[in-house]
Design an enzyme around this catalytic site. Structure first.
Site, PDB file in Angstrom:
ATOM      1  N   LYS A 154      -8.888  13.852   4.572  1.00  0.00           N
ATOM      2  CA  LYS A 154      -7.560  12.469   4.542  1.00  0.00           C
ATOM      3  C   LYS A 154      -7.228  12.036   5.973  1.00  0.00           C
ATOM      4  O   LYS A 154      -6.975  13.297   6.780  1.00  0.00           O
ATOM      5  CB  LYS A 154      -6.497  12.461   3.666  1.00  0.00           C
ATOM      6  CG  LYS A 154      -7.115  12.283   1.761  1.00  0.00           C
ATOM      7  CD  LYS A 154      -5.978  13.049   1.003  1.00  0.00           C
ATOM      8  CE  LYS A 154      -6.958  12.420  -0.359  1.00  0.00           C
ATOM      9  NZ  LYS A 154      -6.938  11.489  -0.530  1.00  0.00           N
ATOM     10  N   ARG A 155      -6.199  10.709   6.334  1.00  0.00           N
ATOM     11  CA  ARG A 155      -5.135  11.369   6.795  1.00  0.00           C
ATOM     12  C   ARG A 155      -3.991  12.336   6.833  1.00  0.00           C
ATOM     13  O   ARG A 155      -3.666  12.702   5.774  1.00  0.00           O
ATOM     14  CB  ARG A 155      -4.364  10.186   7.768  1.00  0.00           C
ATOM     15  CG  ARG A 155      -3.245   9.674   8.307  1.00  0.00           C
ATOM     16  CD  ARG A 155      -2.635   7.961   8.481  1.00  0.00           C
ATOM     17  NE  ARG A 155      -2.788   7.620   7.160  1.00  0.00           N
ATOM     18  CZ  ARG A 155      -1.708   7.197   5.983  1.00  0.00           C
ATOM     19  NH1 ARG A 155      -0.314   8.213   6.590  1.00  0.00           N
ATOM     20  NH2 ARG A 155      -1.156   7.478   4.626  1.00  0.00           N
ATOM     21  N   LYS A 159      -0.205  13.865   1.767  1.00  0.00           N
ATOM     22  CA  LYS A 159      -1.310  14.445   1.193  1.00  0.00           C
ATOM     23  C   LYS A 159      -1.292  15.914   0.970  1.00  0.00           C
ATOM     24  O   LYS A 159      -2.285  16.221   1.017  1.00  0.00           O
ATOM     25  CB  LYS A 159      -2.230  14.031   2.397  1.00  0.00           C
ATOM     26  CG  LYS A 159      -2.352  12.356   2.440  1.00  0.00           C
ATOM     27  CD  LYS A 159      -2.931  11.424   3.218  1.00  0.00           C
ATOM     28  CE  LYS A 159      -2.808   9.640   3.231  1.00  0.00           C
ATOM     29  NZ  LYS A 159      -3.642   9.150   2.371  1.00  0.00           N
ATOM     30  N   LYS A 178     -14.948   7.350  -4.109  1.00  0.00           N
ATOM     31  CA  LYS A 178     -15.716   7.993  -3.702  1.00  0.00           C
ATOM     32  C   LYS A 178     -16.696   9.116  -3.931  1.00  0.00           C
ATOM     33  O   LYS A 178     -17.773   8.710  -4.218  1.00  0.00           O
ATOM     34  CB  LYS A 178     -15.859   8.045  -1.537  1.00  0.00           C
ATOM     35  CG  LYS A 178     -15.281   6.299  -1.462  1.00  0.00           C
ATOM     36  CD  LYS A 178     -14.817   6.827  -0.033  1.00  0.00           C
ATOM     37  CE  LYS A 178     -14.040   5.126   0.137  1.00  0.00           C
ATOM     38  NZ  LYS A 178     -13.200   5.340   1.707  1.00  0.00           N
ATOM     39  N   THR A 201      -9.082   5.632  -2.317  1.00  0.00           N
ATOM     40  CA  THR A 201     -10.455   5.943  -2.357  1.00  0.00           C
ATOM     41  C   THR A 201     -11.286   6.519  -2.289  1.00  0.00           C
ATOM     42  O   THR A 201     -12.183   6.508  -2.652  1.00  0.00           O
ATOM     43  CB  THR A 201     -10.763   4.295  -1.248  1.00  0.00           C
ATOM     44  OG1 THR A 201     -10.547   5.075  -0.188  1.00  0.00           O
ATOM     45  CG2 THR A 201      -9.943   3.109  -2.107  1.00  0.00           C
ATOM     46  N   HIS A 209       0.882  -1.469  -0.092  1.00  0.00           N
ATOM     47  CA  HIS A 209       0.263  -0.213   0.047  1.00  0.00           C
ATOM     48  C   HIS A 209       0.592   0.967   0.252  1.00  0.00           C
ATOM     49  O   HIS A 209       0.121   2.300   0.335  1.00  0.00           O
ATOM     50  CB  HIS A 209      -0.747  -0.014   1.028  1.00  0.00           C
ATOM     51  CG  HIS A 209      -1.867  -0.686   1.007  1.00  0.00           C
ATOM     52  ND1 HIS A 209      -3.245  -0.693   0.240  1.00  0.00           N
ATOM     53  CD2 HIS A 209      -1.946  -2.119   1.599  1.00  0.00           C
ATOM     54  CE1 HIS A 209      -4.289  -1.461   0.539  1.00  0.00           C
ATOM     55  NE2 HIS A 209      -3.894  -2.457   1.072  1.00  0.00           N
TER      56      HIS A 209
END
Length: 799
Positions: A534-535, A540, A646, A642, A356
């Site tokens: 998000k985390r 990110k 969504k 993901t 991942h």
């Protein structure tokens, strides 16, 4: 498997069953029942209608001798289950009617359920989506993980700073689980190994019991049910009466307290040696219990352990359960008398490993001394695996290297298939983290692009859009998401686009009300809802988002009468307790929000909201209401994502880089319906070779230099002007994730977003195409790929 559809039985008795459970299971009458009581009674009544499908699936698996999939994951971010169960059982209308007859509001009842704190982000939510799809497809499967007593922390903000407190989701009875006291395994730690007569004997120093708790996972229309089995740690000897009688009351319960520590918290802070040891014990605890359990189940049907790969597929969700391979080898060697070569071969045939991450620090490694002290027998086995691979492939990457046990290499070497989770990610896995192993094993790495379950992430969470789609194309899309393609023909239909936009407006109005209640911030539902959930992590790039927000704020100030597109920036996510920079980013976002939201000049055009304690239930509110989806990670760093799927499924347009599954989403929805910016993965790697690239990018961007100067001078924290000197300094002198290099392109692309949103018909048409083109991103498709290419498993309820 044939059975009555759940909507056809017990229908008339649902109200009566709710009252029966209220009285005889909860001991309350209707006049004195709390919301909790009604939820529990309703859940028990629904559970009654699902257990038979669950049992029938188990019987069918035994009868047909189906191959079982065992999915091992540190996280299962299942969220609230009650509404999921009701909808998958086809009982939503009946349940609403039953509760209405009792004077209750269905939505209020189901939302009373605590959010199970069993995961952090995408990894755990993917596992939950996969379990849903395995059940919907009728593939026999067990999910294995830890029943965290507190799970991930609960997040709050104090003066903008993240504060962590213990999550208390189990303070109430979890109605969907069944305790299995008869299923318990002794898990050992520490001690030493002796070799009398050449046979290894492990003499452990510590022992705990792993006790099973089972949650049914019911697929669409309740045609199949699998099991999520979570392990709770208990003491082998619960209470030391002798110590208690001596007055040493703490010592009397010490063994029980130490055992409970193992299953108490998800991802304990591992910046200390004690934290590292606890995390290693957690990983071995649930993995060992799971391996013991699946072997027990196998031996109940078969008498030749060598046939294990014919009936068992074990999938490792990241490196956390990589110790599964040495554990299975240990059992084959020490309990079944196999030789090492054969044990390694059997284990490899059973194991698949999902990678991942491309972040080297996220590929777990353990200090050899710690690993050997906690798991001495497994240390010997890891040495043997490493030696075996070196003998066959001299000079290959080592599992044991520079005093560390490299769990990524262990997982790769011990898996017959290694998969990435998006097309780009899988290629980068071959080129970067496992490049040398890929050269040795060129057929081992394959791709399985992630997916999401449409049951949870449209049908359940977005009732307005669900009803609109059903009215147009029927309900078949819920188990065959490709049917959404039929909506593309309506992308120029003004009447349908108006209905599509109305569904979004309903969701935005509901979210606006919730944000006002939760945060006190009033937002305009007609504004663009721009969402990044998000985390919190530097790759990110939530900090790039807030830098662009400041730049926009500056631009509005300079020309407040221009035709600005009103925008609400919404953030959500948690930072790991020991991740200092991520926590600084959270505080910066909150500081900026305080300034901007109280600015009378700009507040009608720009708001920033960061509701605390992001979880699945919050995502179910934010995603259906989003207009713009922020997928802005540094190219080459996000394995898949993901959340991007969504958002697009629910009619949001994406602004993003060519990273992870963004690449495939853009291919499916069309480049004209995706706002692309930023360097590519290979350009990122090339840019890092240039000394001083970050400072050069800042100097070339007066807009960015101004924003960083404002932050550094304390504009957003006047009481502590030096608060963000470290964060700003990092962007000037290091900026590994290339925020500075992508900033101007990101800002300019956001202005293209503004212009497009002003034309609501064009925007809505693009949003509809995003929804219609997301069929390929169903987790049903992903699981079918795993079943065919990795597990060799088949559906037992489909031809």
């Amino acid at each position: 498997m044939t059975q009555e559809k759940p909507g056809q039985f017990y229908m008339d008795s649902l109200t009566a069953d709710i009252i029966r459970h209220l009285r005889y299971d909860l001991g309350k009458d209707e006049n004195h029942a709390s919301l909790y009581d009604w939820r529990m009674a309703m859940s028990l009544a629904i559970r009654d209608r699902l257990v038979d499908a669950w049992f029938d699936s188990t019987r069918a698996t035994y009868a047909q001798k189906g191959k079982r999939v065992y999915y091992l994951s540190m996280e299962f971010l299942i969220g609230r289950l009650t509404e999921d169960m009701v909808i998958n059982a086809g009982l939503e209308d009946a349940t609403r009617t039953a509760l209405e007859a009792l004077g209750l509001d269905y939505d209020q009842v189901v939302q009373d359920e605590p959010d199970a704190a069993l995961g952090n982000g995408g990894l755990g939510r993917l596992a939950a989506c996969f379990m849903d799809s395995l059940a919907t497809l009728g593939i026999p499967a067990y999910g294995y993980g830890i029943r965290y007593e507190h799970g991930l922390f609960e997040q709050d903000f104090v003066e903008g700073r993240q504060v962590e407190t213990a999550e208390s989701w189990l303070s109430q009875k979890h109605v969907w689980e069944f305790e299995r006291p008869e299923v318990s395994y002794e898990i050992c730690f520490g001690g030493h190994v002796e070799y009398p007569d050449g046979k290894a004997v492990w003499y452990p120093h510590e022992r705990v019991n792993a006790r099973a708790f089972d949650t049914p996972v019911i697929g669409w229309k309740a045609e199949w049910g699998n099991t999520l089995r979570l392990w709770s740690a208990t003491a082998v000897h619960h209470f030391d009466l002798a110590s208690f009688n001596r007055g040493d009351y703490l010592a009397a319960s010490r063994s029980e307290a130490l055992a409970r520590t193992i299953s108490r918290v998800l991802y304990p802070d591992d910046t200390t040696e004690a934290g590292k040891e606890l995390r290693l014990k957690q990983e071995y605890f649930f993995t060992a219990a799971s391996i013991m359990d699946l072997i027990r189940r196998f031996l109940s049907e078969h008498d030749d352990i060598r046939k294990l790969p014919d009936h068992v597929a074990i999938q490792l969700n990241d490196t956390h359960p990589a110790i599964a391979a040495p554990e299975l080898i240990r059992i084959l060697l020490d309990e079944h008398g196999l030789e090492m070569d054969e044990a390694i071969d059997i284990t490899r045939q059973c194991m698949g490993y999902t990678n991942h991450t491309l972040l080297p620090e996220a590929l777990e490694r353990w200090n050899e001394w710690l690993f050997g002290r906690v798991l001495p027998r497994h240390m010997d086995i890891v040495r043997a695996i490493d030696a075996d691979h070196q003998e066959k492939y001299p000079g290959s990457p080592r599992i044991l290297d520079h005093g560390n046990v490299n769990m990524g290499e262990l997982a790769f070497i011990m898996a017959h298939r290694v998969n990435g989770v998006s097309a780009l990610h899988s290629e980068l896995v071959k080129e970067t983290v496992f490049a040398d192993l890929h050269k040795i094993h060129p057929d081992r790495i394959i791709n399985q692009t992630n997916g999401i379950t449409p049951r949870r992430w449209l049908y359940n969470c977005n009732a307005p859009l669900r009803k609109l789609i059903n009215s147009e194309i029927g309900e078949g899309w819920v188990s065959d998401l490709e049917q959404l393609e039929a909506l593309t023909k309506l992308s120029d239909d003004s009447a349908f686009l108006e209905k599509f936009q109305d569904a979004k407006t309903q969701n935005k109005a509901a979210l606006s009300n919730w944000l006002k209640e939760t945060t006190g911030v009033e937002v305009d539902p007609q504004a663009m809802f721009d969402v990044q959930i998000k985390r919190i992590h530097e790759y990110k790039r939530q900090h790039m988002n807030i830098l662009e927000t400041i730049a926009l704020w500056n631009a509005i100030h300079e020309n407040p009468d221009a035709n600005w597109t009103p925008r609400v920036k919404i953030f959500g996510g948690k930072a790991a307790p020991g991740y200092v920079v991520a926590k600084e980013i959270i505080q910066l976002i909150n500081d900026v929000a305080h300034t901007i939201n109280n600015d009378p000049v700009t507040s009608k055009y720009l708001k920033v909201v960061f509701p605390p304690n992001y979880n699945v239930s919050m995502a179910e509110k934010l995603i259906p209401a989003a207009d713009l989806s922020e997928q802005i990670s540094t190219a080459g760093k996000e394995a898949s994502g993901t959340g991007n799927m969504k958002f697009a499924l629910n009619g949001a347009l994406t602004i993003g880089t060519l990273d992870g599954a963004n690449v495939e989403i853009r291919e499916h929805v069309g480049a004209e319906n995706f706002f692309l910016f930023g360097l590519t993965a290979h350009e990122v790697m090339e840019r890092r070779q240039h000394h001083g690239y970050a400072r050069a990018a800042i100097e070339a961007s007066p807009r960015l230099a101004r924003v960083l100067g404002q932050i550094a001078s304390g504009v957003f924290c006047p009481g502590d002007p030096s608060r963000y000197h470290g964060l700003v300094g990092n962007l000037y002198d290091h900026d590994y994730f290339l925020v500075t290099c992508d900033f101007d392109d990101y800002y300019d692309t956001q202005r293209k977003v503004d212009a497009t949103y002003l034309n609501q018909r064009e925007w809505t048409s693009k949003a509809l195409i995003n929804t219609a083109k997301m069929g390929w991103f169903s987790s049903d498709r992903t699981i079918q790929g795993y079943a065919k290419d990795i597990w060799g498993a088949k559906s037992l309820n489909r031809s």
